[in-house]
Scaffold this motif. Structure first.
Motif, PDB file in Angstrom:
ATOM      1  N   ALA A 190       0.829  -1.200   0.000  1.00  0.00           N
ATOM      2  CA  ALA A 190       0.000   0.000   0.000  1.00  0.00           C
ATOM      3  C   ALA A 190       0.870   1.259   0.000  1.00  0.00           C
ATOM      4  O   ALA A 190       0.560   2.237  -0.700  1.00  0.00           O
ATOM      5  N   LYS A 191       1.941   1.228   0.752  1.00  0.00           N
ATOM      6  CA  LYS A 191       2.821   2.397   0.808  1.00  0.00           C
ATOM      7  C   LYS A 191       3.469   2.655  -0.542  1.00  0.00           C
ATOM      8  O   LYS A 191       3.511   3.802  -1.021  1.00  0.00           O
ATOM      9  N   ASP A 192       3.946   1.610  -1.194  1.00  0.00           N
ATOM     10  CA  ASP A 192       4.584   1.791  -2.501  1.00  0.00           C
ATOM     11  C   ASP A 192       3.564   2.230  -3.550  1.00  0.00           C
ATOM     12  O   ASP A 192       3.869   3.051  -4.422  1.00  0.00           O
ATOM     13  N   SER A 193       2.355   1.678  -3.493  1.00  0.00           N
ATOM     14  CA  SER A 193       1.330   2.060  -4.471  1.00  0.00           C
ATOM     15  C   SER A 193       0.961   3.523  -4.338  1.00  0.00           C
ATOM     16  O   SER A 193       0.831   4.248  -5.335  1.00  0.00           O
ATOM     17  N   LEU A 194       0.782   3.990  -3.108  1.00  0.00           N
ATOM     18  CA  LEU A 194       0.453   5.392  -2.903  1.00  0.00           C
ATOM     19  C   LEU A 194       1.592   6.296  -3.354  1.00  0.00           C
ATOM     20  O   LEU A 194       1.370   7.388  -3.904  1.00  0.00           O
ATOM     21  N   ASP A 204       2.795  21.204  -4.439  1.00  0.00           N
ATOM     22  CA  ASP A 204       1.566  21.901  -4.039  1.00  0.00           C
ATOM     23  C   ASP A 204       0.359  20.956  -4.059  1.00  0.00           C
ATOM     24  O   ASP A 204      -0.550  21.071  -3.242  1.00  0.00           O
ATOM     25  N   ASP A 205       0.358  20.024  -5.019  1.00  0.00           N
ATOM     26  CA  ASP A 205      -0.788  19.114  -5.140  1.00  0.00           C
ATOM     27  C   ASP A 205      -0.688  17.906  -4.236  1.00  0.00           C
ATOM     28  O   ASP A 205      -1.684  17.204  -4.025  1.00  0.00           O
ATOM     29  N   PHE A 206       0.502  17.586  -3.733  1.00  0.00           N
ATOM     30  CA  PHE A 206       0.678  16.365  -2.945  1.00  0.00           C
ATOM     31  C   PHE A 206      -0.104  16.466  -1.624  1.00  0.00           C
ATOM     32  O   PHE A 206      -0.013  17.446  -0.899  1.00  0.00           O
ATOM     33  N   GLY A 207      -0.878  15.439  -1.367  1.00  0.00           N
ATOM     34  CA  GLY A 207      -1.621  15.364  -0.111  1.00  0.00           C
ATOM     35  C   GLY A 207      -2.997  15.985  -0.176  1.00  0.00           C
ATOM     36  O   GLY A 207      -3.757  15.882   0.786  1.00  0.00           O
ATOM     37  N   TRP A 213      -5.276   2.757  -3.121  1.00  0.00           N
ATOM     38  CA  TRP A 213      -4.289   1.724  -3.445  1.00  0.00           C
ATOM     39  C   TRP A 213      -5.031   0.410  -3.724  1.00  0.00           C
ATOM     40  O   TRP A 213      -6.039   0.120  -3.111  1.00  0.00           O
ATOM     41  N   PRO A 214      -4.582  -0.389  -4.712  1.00  0.00           N
ATOM     42  CA  PRO A 214      -5.339  -1.568  -5.137  1.00  0.00           C
ATOM     43  C   PRO A 214      -4.866  -2.840  -4.435  1.00  0.00           C
ATOM     44  O   PRO A 214      -3.733  -2.936  -3.956  1.00  0.00           O
ATOM     45  N   CYS A 215      -5.755  -3.830  -4.422  1.00  0.00           N
ATOM     46  CA  CYS A 215      -5.389  -5.175  -3.954  1.00  0.00           C
ATOM     47  C   CYS A 215      -4.455  -5.807  -4.982  1.00  0.00           C
ATOM     48  O   CYS A 215      -4.671  -5.667  -6.187  1.00  0.00           O
ATOM     49  N   PRO A 216      -3.407  -6.502  -4.582  1.00  0.00           N
ATOM     50  CA  PRO A 216      -2.479  -7.089  -5.563  1.00  0.00           C
ATOM     51  C   PRO A 216      -3.133  -8.112  -6.483  1.00  0.00           C
ATOM     52  O   PRO A 216      -2.638  -8.333  -7.585  1.00  0.00           O
ATOM     53  N   TYR A 222      -8.744   0.520  -2.214  1.00  0.00           N
ATOM     54  CA  TYR A 222      -8.928   0.921  -0.820  1.00  0.00           C
ATOM     55  C   TYR A 222      -8.432   2.351  -0.643  1.00  0.00           C
ATOM     56  O   TYR A 222      -7.495   2.791  -1.331  1.00  0.00           O
ATOM     57  N   LYS A 223      -9.045   3.050   0.280  1.00  0.00           N
ATOM     58  CA  LYS A 223      -8.596   4.403   0.589  1.00  0.00           C
ATOM     59  C   LYS A 223      -7.306   4.361   1.393  1.00  0.00           C
ATOM     60  O   LYS A 223      -6.931   3.348   1.963  1.00  0.00           O
ATOM     61  N   ARG A 224      -6.647   5.539   1.446  1.00  0.00           N
ATOM     62  CA  ARG A 224      -5.412   5.634   2.226  1.00  0.00           C
ATOM     63  C   ARG A 224      -5.686   5.336   3.702  1.00  0.00           C
ATOM     64  O   ARG A 224      -4.871   4.699   4.381  1.00  0.00           O
ATOM     65  N   SER A 225      -6.872   5.760   4.174  1.00  0.00           N
ATOM     66  CA  SER A 225      -7.190   5.525   5.581  1.00  0.00           C
ATOM     67  C   SER A 225      -7.493   4.063   5.874  1.00  0.00           C
ATOM     68  O   SER A 225      -7.517   3.653   7.031  1.00  0.00           O
ATOM     69  N   GLU A 226      -7.730   3.250   4.835  1.00  0.00           N
ATOM     70  CA  GLU A 226      -8.034   1.833   5.030  1.00  0.00           C
ATOM     71  C   GLU A 226      -6.798   0.955   4.976  1.00  0.00           C
ATOM     72  O   GLU A 226      -6.910  -0.273   4.934  1.00  0.00           O
ATOM     73  N   THR A 227      -5.638   1.562   4.985  1.00  0.00           N
ATOM     74  CA  THR A 227      -4.407   0.764   5.015  1.00  0.00           C
ATOM     75  C   THR A 227      -4.330   0.005   6.333  1.00  0.00           C
ATOM     76  O   THR A 227      -4.434   0.610   7.406  1.00  0.00           O
TER      77      THR A 227
END
Length: 901
Positions: A190-194, A204-207, A213-216, A222-227
């Motif tokens: 998930a970290k690498d995908s994001l 400026d646009d980051f964040g 991030w997708p299931c392999p 899934y959302k970033r908060s669902e990591t």
């Protein structure tokens, strides 16, 4: 490997074999001892006691490990020895941990006790569900498959690190495909995908946007908060579930209680389990799609059902009803065809009732209000509208407007066109004209796309220089190398080509940063025959066990049989053949014993001991083909007299005596042979098998056959076959009326039936008996009582004796017939009565007159008159009316009576 160990010694102060190789392959967060090739070799060497990988240890440098020196040894050798000891301890610890992990892994429970234990766990998990379905577990097959994979050796594999998922490891399960990954692996994924998604963005646009991030495996986003950050059981109730050997791996053992999908209001009744929840087993009362049938109880998962009756709902056309069987959702368009007019009403065609509005291909052609032009629209509804050439019209450049009749074209205004050309910079310099403007031909100073060169050239031509872009593309490896690049370089079009974690394939994706996706290929692991195949992720085929094949072994037999005994596919030698031998014996039967082509026979007498002091050697066994034993097939054998059939072994099947009486029927056809069971010669092959032969005894008895009923005589012949001859003697017998004596043949009397016997014993005379009515019986001589139906004719009269009738005597005796007087009889009786009264009255009057006359005569005599005078003076007696007219009255009356009778 030497270079890797040196790098690990310099940078970290510890040997990490295989880290660089793991980094190149993209296998994130893999344990060094289990992932790296060098680490695995070192672990194997530590477990087996080999020291070949330790030969390079003295070359490693480990600064800062201490300054202790051995006596007489230089400082470099002391540091190398100390490093050697540390590496040795690390290898031994890694090997010990590897053995413990393998012992604790669920992939090693393949013995029978583990299978029984697995079955009990599955039954316990499904108990609550099956109690709702009356034991029906057909809907649990998919869930059962996921649970079996949780127990099966090597079936649960993390697709990110291509390693087995063990009981004591933290895992995470995808809610889309229910695939299981290591928690550390999915966090790194998930970290690498994001990072890859957000890397092209500016600071400026980051964040600012929550990128998923997708299931392999299934690419469910899934959302970033669902990591995932913590280890939960399958149902998500318990954090860090304990390892329980009596539960499904990574399960908490509680009831799942997850909502069914699609949601029906009920919750899952299974214990915490991997994979999807089964269909809802609850019973609900629901009606069909069309709401016509009565509500019936059905499973909640199959509560939508069809009654198969016609739907009947009104279709969108508003004229017809849906004829399809009861269905879900909206009704289909009306399938009927009807004749419908187009929008303009000129043409009529057969079209579907669902699409009544349609356009024909004819141009309207109606005359417009101007009277000069016609409507050019195609089949439209409503009025045609005004003429498009009426009103104010502009010149081609649009600067001047004219009011002209619709029959005249708008002229050009003579001014410059001034329309913007295709270049978007310059304007058309021609005068007002019809048609499109020409291309821009002005020469301008144009800059190339990359901005490094300028050149004077026509405005409509693009200018691209020959300078190649030297920027690095988003893969951070290759240059753009595109001519005259604007700076927005496209993604790298080269293939990644890095070796994946499976060590068999290379990454087929475009060149990219970060870890490569897991190998999408699957490898077939086959059984010995190759018919049973399981698909495993690429790279696992070297460690997973072959599947248990349910197909029969297809190896050729080693004995004389064409096919070997049925057994499942296996590795190694086939078991001994246990099929029946089935060789043809000398008697023609097949050998029924087990196959003995490869029997182990003990050899005896090969070695003779030299004395009692010599120890006996173990017996030697050789593999040889044994002869077939005597045939023991039971053969049905008849005794000599053919009385019984006994099963005897085929090798000793011969005729025998059963010690019974012969019992064959002698020539007299009445008695049987009383000799003991003996052989009988058949004189005729077609003769009966129960007939006596020449060896049987002869009959010497008298005929004892029963005589016909009523025959008192004996048969004159000795015991003989067939029927006795007819009896020709005469019988003396009285007839039925006991008046005559008859002589009848015995044969006729015994063979006659009841009617014939009745005729034979009859004397043919009239029966002399008298009936109760007094008449004689009219029947001929007969047996039994006389019939009461007397047929004698008698006369029957009415009461007045005028009417008479002849009837049978039996009917009069039975009271069935009676003769009553009719109306004429009654009238005649009345008239006779009247005549009688009239006669009596006349007689009375006559008597009075006579007495009066006699009185007068007597008086005259007394007076002494003379005789002559008396005659003159005699009073003539006047006759009465009845005496005068009785003949005229009676004659017609009697005539009418005679006619009526």
């Amino acid at each position: 490997m030497e270079a890797q160990w040196r790098q690990g010694g310099r940078g970290r102060g510890r040997a990490r074999p295989g880290d660089e190789l793991a980094a190149r392959s993209g296998a994130a967060a893999r344990p060094p001892a289990a992932r790296g090739r060098g680490g695995a070799r070192a672990a194997a060497a530590g477990a087996s006691g080999e020291c070949r990988v330790l030969l390079s240890a003295p070359r490693c440098r480990a600064p800062g490990l201490g300054s202790r020196r051995w006596p007489g040894a230089p400082a470099g050798e002391l540091s190398s020895l100390k490093k050697f000891d540390e590496i040795k301890k690390a290898n031994q610890a890694a090997a010990k941990k590897l053995v413990e992990d393998q012992l604790s892994s669920s992939s090693e429970d393949d013995d029978e006790d583990a299978e029984v234990k697995q079955g009990k766990i599955l039954d316990k998990t499904f108990t609550i569900y099956t109690s709702q379905t009356d034991g029906d577990a057909s809907e649990l097959e998919r869930t059962r498959q996921y649970m079996n994979e949780a127990f099966q050796s090597g079936a649960m594999t993390c697709l990110i690190c291509i390693a087995s998922v063990k009981r004591n490891q933290a895992v995470w399960s995808c809610c889309g495909c229910f695939c299981i990954f290591h928690l550390v692996c999915i966090q790194k994924w998930a970290k690498d995908s994001l990072f890859l998604v957000s890397s092209p963005l500016t600071d400026d646009d980051f964040g600012k946007k929550d990128y998923p991030w997708p299931c392999p495996k299934c690419r469910f986003e899934y959302k970033r908060s669902e990591t995932p950050s913590r280890y939960y059981c399958y149902c998500g109730k318990v954090e860090n579930p304990t390892v329980d050997p009596w539960l499904v791996p990574h399960s908490c053992g509680q009831i799942c209680e997850r909502e069914f999908k699609p949601s029906c209001g009920h919750k899952c009744l299974l214990l915490c389990h991997p994979g999807p929840c089964p269909p809802c087993p609850k019973m609900v009362t629901t009606t069909c799609h069309c709401k016509k049938a009565k509500p019936v109880p059905r499973r909640c998962s199959a509560k939508e059902w069809s009654c198969r009756l016609p739907c009947g709902r009104t279709l969108l056309c508003g004229q017809h009803a849906c004829e399809n069987p009861c269905h879900a959702g909206d009704c289909q368009p009306c399938p009927r065809v009807s004749k419908q007019r187009c929008i303009c009403g000129r043409q009529t065609a057969e079209r579907l009732c669902a699409s009544p509005q349609w356009q024909c291909d004819q141009v309207c052609g109606k005359c417009l209000p101007c009277g000069n032009h016609t409507c050019e629209q195609v089949c439209h509804a409503g009025p045609c509208g005004d003429c498009p050439r009426s009103g104010k019209r502009s010149c081609p450049c649009g600067k001047t407007k004219f009011t002209l009749p619709c029959t005249e074209d708008v002229p050009t205004c003579g001014d410059s066109c001034d329309k913007v050309l295709e270049c978007g910079i310059h304007k058309c310099s021609q005068r007002c004209h019809r048609g499109p403007c020409e291309i821009c031909r002005q020469e301008v100073e144009k800059q190339c796309r990359c901005g490094k060169h300028t050149k004077r050239m026509p405005c409509h031509k693009p200018y691209l220089c020959e300078t190649k872009c030297t920027k690095i593309r988003d893969c951070q490896k290759h240059q753009c190398r595109r001519k005259c690049c604007s700076g927005n370089c496209p993604p790298c079009d080269q293939v990644c080509g890095r070796t994946l974690g499976c060590r068999n394939h290379k990454c087929p994706s475009g060149c990219h940063r970060g870890s490569c996706n897991p190998c999408p290929e699957t490898v077939d692991v086959k059984c010995n025959c190759g018919k049973t195949v399981i698909k495993v992720p690429c790279g696992r085929e070297r460690t997973i066990k072959p599947p248990k094949c349910k197909q029969l072994c297809s190896r050729p037999p080693t004995c004389h049989h064409s096919t070997q005994e049925k057994h499942y596919c296996h590795f190694g030698r086939c078991p001994p053949c246990r099929q029946p031998c089935q060789k043809t014996l000398t008697c023609g039967h097949l050998c029924p014993v087990s196959c003995h082509d490869e029997a182990l026979v003990k050899q005896t007498g090969l070695h003779q001991s030299a004395g009692p002091w010599e120890q006996p050697s173990e017996p030697a066994f050789i593999q040889t083909a044994l002869p077939c034993p005597p045939c023991e097939v039971p053969i049905p054998v008849e005794c000599l007299g053919q009385h019984e059939v006994s099963p005897l072994p085929c090798h000793s099947a011969n005729p025998y005596s059963c010690k019974r009486f012969c019992g064959r029927l002698l020539d007299c056809q009445n008695h049987t042979c009383m000799k003991e069971c003996h052989h009988v010669t058949k004189l005729n092959s077609s003769a009966d098998g129960k007939k006596a032969g020449p060896e049987c005894s002869q009959c010497e008895e008298e005929c004892t056959k029963p005589r016909p009923a009523g025959c008192p005589h004996r048969c004159v012949l000795p015991c003989h076959p067939g029927d006795c001859p007819s009896c020709l003697q005469m019988l003396k017998i009285k007839c039925h009326c006991k008046l005559s004596v008859l002589y009848i043949e015995c044969l006729k009397l015994t063979c006659a039936d009841l009617k014939e016997k009745e005729l034979l014993i009859s004397c043919r005379n009239q029966c002399p008996k008298e009936l109760p009515c007094g008449h004689r019986c009219k029947e001929i001589c007969h047996s039994g009582s006389c019939p009461l139906n007397c047929s004698q004719k008698v006369k029957l009269r009415c009461l007045c004796k005028r009417l008479k009738k002849e009837v049978q005597c039996s009917k009069i005796q039975e009271g069935q017939v009676s003769l009553e007087c009719d109306a004429l009889c009654k009238e005649m009786k009345r008239k006779a009565y009247e005549i009688k009264e009239a006669e009596a009255k006349a007689a009375l009057e006559e008597e009075k007159r006579r007495q009066q006359a006699e009185l007068e005569a007597f008086e005259n005599r007394l007076k002494g008159r003379r005789k002559n005078k008396r005659r003159k003076d005699e009073v003539e007696v006047e006759q009465s009316s009845w005496q005068k007219y009785k003949n005229l009255i009676m004659l017609p009356v009697f005539g009418v009576a005679v006619v009526m009778v």
